[in-house]
Design a protein around this motif. Sequence first.
Motif, short mmCIF file in Angstrom:
data_model
loop_
_atom_site.label_atom_id
_atom_site.label_comp_id
_atom_site.label_asym_id
_atom_site.label_seq_id
_atom_site.Cartn_x
_atom_site.Cartn_y
_atom_site.Cartn_z
N TRP A 35 1.65 0.35 -12.87
CA TRP A 35 1.12 1.30 -11.89
C TRP A 35 1.10 2.71 -12.47
N GLN A 38 -1.76 3.05 -14.77
CA GLN A 38 -3.03 3.16 -14.05
C GLN A 38 -3.27 4.58 -13.53
N LEU A 39 -2.19 5.27 -13.21
CA LEU A 39 -2.35 6.66 -12.78
C LEU A 39 -2.83 7.53 -13.95
N ALA A 42 -6.46 6.83 -14.28
CA ALA A 42 -7.22 7.48 -13.22
C ALA A 42 -7.61 8.90 -13.60
N ASN A 69 -9.41 8.07 -5.17
CA ASN A 69 -8.74 6.87 -5.65
C ASN A 69 -7.35 7.22 -6.20
N TYR A 70 -7.28 8.29 -6.95
CA TYR A 70 -5.98 8.74 -7.49
C TYR A 70 -5.02 9.08 -6.37
N ARG A 73 -3.73 5.98 -4.65
CA ARG A 73 -2.88 5.14 -5.49
C ARG A 73 -1.55 5.79 -5.86
N ALA A 76 1.51 5.00 -3.81
CA ALA A 76 1.95 3.61 -3.87
C ALA A 76 2.99 3.39 -4.97
N ARG A 80 6.19 0.51 -5.25
CA ARG A 80 6.60 -0.28 -6.41
C ARG A 80 8.07 -0.03 -6.73
N ARG A 133 -3.33 11.33 1.14
CA ARG A 133 -3.50 9.87 1.17
C ARG A 133 -3.69 9.39 2.60
#
Length: 223
Positions: A35, A38-39, A42, A69-70, A73, A76, A80, A133
Amino acid sequence: MNEDPGVLAPSDAAIDEYQFYRQGVGFHLAHALTWLDQLSFAVELLTNYDYSKKISASRADHLIYNIENYLVRVNAAYDRALQLVNSVFHLCVHEEHVTHGVIVTNTKVQHRPTVVAKLKALRKILDAYSQDRHTIIHKHSLLDAKMRRIELFYQDAILDAMPAEKRANLKAFRATYLREFVVAKKQEFSNFNAKLALAVQDLFDVLAVEYTFQKAQFKARGF
């Protein structure tokens, strides 16, 4: 927490509780790290628009999508982290019921105040974007004045209504405006990712202590 991250074992696999524990921790550790990666991706995606391809999304559409999207996410990452704490402490709370309240009020976790402190510190960092968000998911698109101005600049109807010389001026102006906005936004998100990574590392450090303790408990029981 130096075990190789793996995948959760099939429900019919013949493994003991200690193996189940190690695989669960490895699974959630791997997904927490993914995760974070992925940031970082992004941030890169803010500038990967391909002008050579004929797609319906404009440069403004691409930018707004990736910014939102960033923001969706990034928060989140805390979910995790909670899943990882659940695994490390071997709480066996079903993943659908893992929440901040459930984890930080658990007796086992409460007896590790450093873990609670690091979790709360991580959550506090993420609070910076939590309202954005919530707005994007539950209300409407992000109402950022500069971002919406860029959206307006890239509407075909605006260009079509202009004489050719003014159209060229607008294209040059909007390109500069967008480039400066993207540079600033990439720097903002990159700085935030770095801050987030430090907070996650602090959490991992205290979880490593608990992980070592839990393994010792399993070995004392003959696993």
